[in-house]
Design a protein around this motif. Sequence first.
Motif, PDB file in Angstrom:
ATOM      1  N   LEU A   1     -48.428 -37.744 -15.332  1.00  0.00           N
ATOM      2  CA  LEU A   1     -47.655 -37.827 -16.567  1.00  0.00           C
ATOM      3  C   LEU A   1     -46.146 -37.741 -16.324  1.00  0.00           C
ATOM      4  CD1 LEU A   1     -48.509 -36.373 -19.986  1.00  0.00           C
ATOM      5  CD2 LEU A   1     -46.222 -36.058 -19.080  1.00  0.00           C
ATOM      6  N   PRO A   2     -45.648 -36.698 -15.650  1.00  0.00           N
ATOM      7  CA  PRO A   2     -44.196 -36.668 -15.440  1.00  0.00           C
ATOM      8  C   PRO A   2     -43.683 -37.848 -14.619  1.00  0.00           C
ATOM      9  CG  PRO A   2     -45.277 -34.795 -14.346  1.00  0.00           C
ATOM     10  CD  PRO A   2     -46.312 -35.455 -15.173  1.00  0.00           C
ATOM     11  N   VAL A   3     -44.495 -38.290 -13.639  1.00  0.00           N
ATOM     12  CA  VAL A   3     -44.082 -39.453 -12.839  1.00  0.00           C
ATOM     13  C   VAL A   3     -43.985 -40.687 -13.729  1.00  0.00           C
ATOM     14  CG1 VAL A   3     -44.821 -41.047 -11.018  1.00  0.00           C
ATOM     15  CG2 VAL A   3     -44.880 -38.573 -10.612  1.00  0.00           C
ATOM     16  N   PHE A   4     -44.966 -40.866 -14.602  1.00  0.00           N
ATOM     17  CA  PHE A   4     -44.950 -42.013 -15.509  1.00  0.00           C
ATOM     18  C   PHE A   4     -43.692 -41.996 -16.388  1.00  0.00           C
ATOM     19  CE2 PHE A   4     -45.775 -43.461 -19.875  1.00  0.00           C
ATOM     20  CZ  PHE A   4     -46.026 -44.804 -19.643  1.00  0.00           C
ATOM     21  N   ILE A   5     -43.400 -40.830 -16.956  1.00  0.00           N
ATOM     22  CA  ILE A   5     -42.232 -40.734 -17.835  1.00  0.00           C
ATOM     23  C   ILE A   5     -40.945 -41.040 -17.056  1.00  0.00           C
ATOM     24  CG2 ILE A   5     -40.882 -39.184 -19.330  1.00  0.00           C
ATOM     25  CD1 ILE A   5     -43.659 -39.949 -20.432  1.00  0.00           C
ATOM     26  N   MET A   6     -40.848 -40.503 -15.853  1.00  0.00           N
ATOM     27  CA  MET A   6     -39.623 -40.723 -15.073  1.00  0.00           C
ATOM     28  C   MET A   6     -39.483 -42.166 -14.614  1.00  0.00           C
ATOM     29  SD  MET A   6     -38.714 -37.441 -12.773  1.00  0.00           S
ATOM     30  CE  MET A   6     -40.323 -37.110 -12.125  1.00  0.00           C
ATOM     31  N   VAL A   7     -40.599 -42.782 -14.208  1.00  0.00           N
ATOM     32  CA  VAL A   7     -40.545 -44.193 -13.813  1.00  0.00           C
ATOM     33  C   VAL A   7     -40.051 -45.017 -15.000  1.00  0.00           C
ATOM     34  CG1 VAL A   7     -41.927 -46.215 -13.190  1.00  0.00           C
ATOM     35  CG2 VAL A   7     -42.293 -44.054 -12.010  1.00  0.00           C
ATOM     36  N   TYR A   8     -40.591 -44.699 -16.185  1.00  0.00           N
ATOM     37  CA  TYR A   8     -40.202 -45.422 -17.401  1.00  0.00           C
ATOM     38  C   TYR A   8     -38.696 -45.326 -17.622  1.00  0.00           C
ATOM     39  CZ  TYR A   8     -40.078 -46.680 -22.350  1.00  0.00           C
ATOM     40  OH  TYR A   8     -39.783 -47.271 -23.540  1.00  0.00           O
ATOM     41  N   VAL A   9     -38.160 -44.108 -17.527  1.00  0.00           N
ATOM     42  CA  VAL A   9     -36.727 -43.900 -17.765  1.00  0.00           C
ATOM     43  C   VAL A   9     -35.885 -44.598 -16.689  1.00  0.00           C
ATOM     44  CG1 VAL A   9     -34.905 -42.164 -17.792  1.00  0.00           C
ATOM     45  CG2 VAL A   9     -37.048 -41.736 -19.009  1.00  0.00           C
ATOM     46  N   ALA A  10     -36.291 -44.434 -15.426  1.00  0.00           N
ATOM     47  CA  ALA A  10     -35.501 -44.982 -14.323  1.00  0.00           C
ATOM     48  C   ALA A  10     -35.559 -46.510 -14.296  1.00  0.00           C
ATOM     49  CB  ALA A  10     -36.009 -44.419 -12.989  1.00  0.00           C
ATOM     50  N   PHE A  11     -36.711 -47.048 -14.701  1.00  0.00           N
ATOM     51  CA  PHE A  11     -36.936 -48.485 -14.637  1.00  0.00           C
ATOM     52  C   PHE A  11     -35.855 -49.284 -15.374  1.00  0.00           C
ATOM     53  CE2 PHE A  11     -38.831 -52.290 -16.553  1.00  0.00           C
ATOM     54  CZ  PHE A  11     -39.300 -52.941 -15.433  1.00  0.00           C
ATOM     55  N   PHE A  12     -35.553 -48.874 -16.605  1.00  0.00           N
ATOM     56  CA  PHE A  12     -34.616 -49.669 -17.412  1.00  0.00           C
ATOM     57  C   PHE A  12     -33.188 -49.608 -16.875  1.00  0.00           C
ATOM     58  CE2 PHE A  12     -38.132 -49.028 -20.369  1.00  0.00           C
ATOM     59  CZ  PHE A  12     -38.376 -50.350 -20.695  1.00  0.00           C
ATOM     60  N   ALA A  13     -32.790 -48.415 -16.434  1.00  0.00           N
ATOM     61  CA  ALA A  13     -31.439 -48.296 -15.877  1.00  0.00           C
ATOM     62  C   ALA A  13     -31.288 -49.203 -14.659  1.00  0.00           C
ATOM     63  CB  ALA A  13     -31.158 -46.847 -15.489  1.00  0.00           C
ATOM     64  N   LEU A  14     -32.315 -49.210 -13.806  1.00  0.00           N
ATOM     65  CA  LEU A  14     -32.257 -50.030 -12.597  1.00  0.00           C
ATOM     66  C   LEU A  14     -32.351 -51.515 -12.928  1.00  0.00           C
ATOM     67  CD1 LEU A  14     -34.380 -48.023 -10.057  1.00  0.00           C
ATOM     68  CD2 LEU A  14     -32.195 -49.102  -9.552  1.00  0.00           C
ATOM     69  N   LEU A  15     -33.267 -51.847 -13.828  1.00  0.00           N
ATOM     70  CA  LEU A  15     -33.490 -53.260 -14.151  1.00  0.00           C
ATOM     71  C   LEU A  15     -32.229 -53.895 -14.744  1.00  0.00           C
ATOM     72  CD1 LEU A  15     -35.664 -55.567 -14.417  1.00  0.00           C
ATOM     73  CD2 LEU A  15     -35.818 -54.890 -16.805  1.00  0.00           C
ATOM     74  N   LEU A  16     -31.659 -53.248 -15.749  1.00  0.00           N
ATOM     75  CA  LEU A  16     -30.515 -53.851 -16.435  1.00  0.00           C
ATOM     76  C   LEU A  16     -29.321 -53.974 -15.499  1.00  0.00           C
ATOM     77  CD1 LEU A  16     -30.874 -52.111 -19.881  1.00  0.00           C
ATOM     78  CD2 LEU A  16     -31.422 -54.468 -19.284  1.00  0.00           C
ATOM     79  N   ASN A  17     -29.127 -52.976 -14.646  1.00  0.00           N
ATOM     80  CA  ASN A  17     -28.004 -53.063 -13.716  1.00  0.00           C
ATOM     81  C   ASN A  17     -28.247 -54.101 -12.629  1.00  0.00           C
ATOM     82  OD1 ASN A  17     -25.653 -51.020 -14.088  1.00  0.00           O
ATOM     83  ND2 ASN A  17     -27.486 -49.994 -14.805  1.00  0.00           N
ATOM     84  N   THR A  18     -29.500 -54.241 -12.200  1.00  0.00           N
ATOM     85  CA  THR A  18     -29.795 -55.273 -11.208  1.00  0.00           C
ATOM     86  C   THR A  18     -29.542 -56.661 -11.796  1.00  0.00           C
ATOM     87  OG1 THR A  18     -31.491 -53.854 -10.240  1.00  0.00           O
ATOM     88  CG2 THR A  18     -31.542 -56.176  -9.626  1.00  0.00           C
ATOM     89  N   ILE A  19     -30.028 -56.887 -13.019  1.00  0.00           N
ATOM     90  CA  ILE A  19     -29.817 -58.192 -13.667  1.00  0.00           C
ATOM     91  C   ILE A  19     -28.324 -58.484 -13.763  1.00  0.00           C
ATOM     92  CG2 ILE A  19     -30.064 -59.490 -15.818  1.00  0.00           C
ATOM     93  CD1 ILE A  19     -32.666 -57.944 -16.310  1.00  0.00           C
ATOM     94  N   SER A  20     -27.571 -57.496 -14.250  1.00  0.00           N
ATOM     95  CA  SER A  20     -26.145 -57.769 -14.433  1.00  0.00           C
ATOM     96  C   SER A  20     -25.461 -57.948 -13.080  1.00  0.00           C
ATOM     97  CB  SER A  20     -25.496 -56.668 -15.276  1.00  0.00           C
ATOM     98  OG  SER A  20     -24.784 -55.778 -14.478  1.00  0.00           O
ATOM     99  N   GLY A  21     -25.924 -57.225 -12.060  1.00  0.00           N
ATOM    100  CA  GLY A  21     -25.352 -57.400 -10.724  1.00  0.00           C
ATOM    101  C   GLY A  21     -25.609 -58.793 -10.181  1.00  0.00           C
TER     102      GLY A  21
END
Lengths: 299, 274
Positions: free
Chosen positions: A165-185
């Motif tokens: 459960l905590p891993v799932f929640i953290m992956v969810y949170v981290a995923f968007f920050a990484l994804l959006l910055n990768t796309i913009s990069g």
Amino acid sequence: MSATPSASAALKMDQATTDVGGGAAQTGDRARSGRGAASPGGVPGWLARIDFTPLRSFAILLLVWQGVAVWTASPIQLPTPLRVGAAFLDLAAEGEITEHALVSVTRLVVSLAIAVVLAVPLGFLMGLNRKIDAFVDPLIELLRPISGIAWIPLALFIFGIGDVLPVFIMVYVAFFALLLNTISGVRSVDPKLIAAARTMGVARPMILAKVVAPAALPAIVVGFRLAFAGAWAAIVAAELIGAPNGLGFAIEWYRELLMSPKVFAFILVIAVIGYVCDLGLRALQRRLTPWVDEAGHSS
Amino acid sequence: MNGAVNRPKLRLQGVTKAFVAPRTGHRTLALADVSLDIDQGEFVCIVGPSGCGKSTILNIVAGLDAPTAGIVEKDGAPIAGPGPDRGVMFQDYALYPWQTVQGNIGFGLNYGAPGKSMSQAERDARVAEFVKLVSLTGSESKYPHQLSGGMRQRVALARLLANGPDILLLDEPLGALDAQTRIILQAELLRIWGETAPREQRKTTVFITHDIEEAVFLADRVVVMSSHPGRVRDILTIDLPRPRDESIRADPRFGHFADEIWRLIRDQALQAIA
């Protein structure tokens, strides 16, 4: 290199939460260049080089805390720093702090690793291919505004109490920050850098590996720092309810026992780990991408 | 075979380029009916007011842009895309900030077509040779953000030459530098270009600038362009002797050429600031 609006907004939040560290680093540089190796007034050189500004702000925090604690005179609502310190030493001596911290940090590391593996390749695909972007982007924009914490009740049904459960929640949170910055990069790569490679007879796969990837790296690293900050903030909430151990669990455990000093001691641990990790990530950022500033802009 | 000898190295015939704005559909004519032949070993400068399509010509010859109409040929064969035979030096150099001086100069050799048949040792030796040519020995391991503007310019020039192109395309390569550095690097550019070598051994060069004196100092011929749309207004042959050095600026013919070019572009230059 322009971050997406959401990413840069999130970055501002990140900078606000870690402002003490940023200010300290700057004044540290000034102190170093100002005083240098000389030792004015007989102060040893190594001592003159240490920057005490953060210590001073921590001291003020402690004083205010002590004052308010004495004034409210309610040890359960707000224990004094001294009692929290004593509780901290107690817990440290019994090994409880190391035990729970290790559990939480392990979950954090695993979560960030999973998020990188998922988000960075997807970010490249979306940044490079308009069709994939058009297909995936609506889903991303729909899910992104939902706080990771909102998923905890549902995740409890699905995963139960445990590591997942905590891993799932953290992956969810981290995923968007990484994804959006990768796309913009990936999207903000200077077209001239690609054009230059084409005029040098560099083939497309090589342009991707040797131009696009390194050009996107600063944004990805910024995304990673945001992902870390978000995930570390979310872990406490996730462990509060959904884990049998970890720092969040410990806080909730001692709250039920009405042992406020220990609750505060664990909060302190969360703060210190977050602070130290961010300093480490900043150092890593300077090493990995020395040509950009901390916000990811070319200098 | 005699025909081949007289064939121009580069030929632009009736080249037209229109850009269409993606949203409005508004069509802008950047180049209209540009024709130009450039011979082997010739140093041609293109000058003109901003908006005359100077950079567009360069991009078309580089193969980064395709003309809307007209013919672009190198050695009699149409230009279909970019290639290492036509090296480009971009206005702001387009150096890779994550690569050192060495890494930038060796970029095409290490990752592109020019170094395909070379061993790593051969590539490194070639990089070292060009580091020396542009006097950057000692700075091999520095990154672009640690270099001055003049040094970055040298890195870009060395990177261009290391790939062994037979045509050099330079887009205002000295534009970002201060006046003194420019004058020094102009002379150095001619040295590196091979002014003292016979013409067959020199690289055919197209050099874009907005600096009239720079054009006269460097060029065999100066192409003066007019803007909106970009057209060739006139072509002047600069028959000043080579090798040239600073003293040539005092030559009365130097001033005469500069005046002539200024006369050709001043009306539009005045319009642009009005």
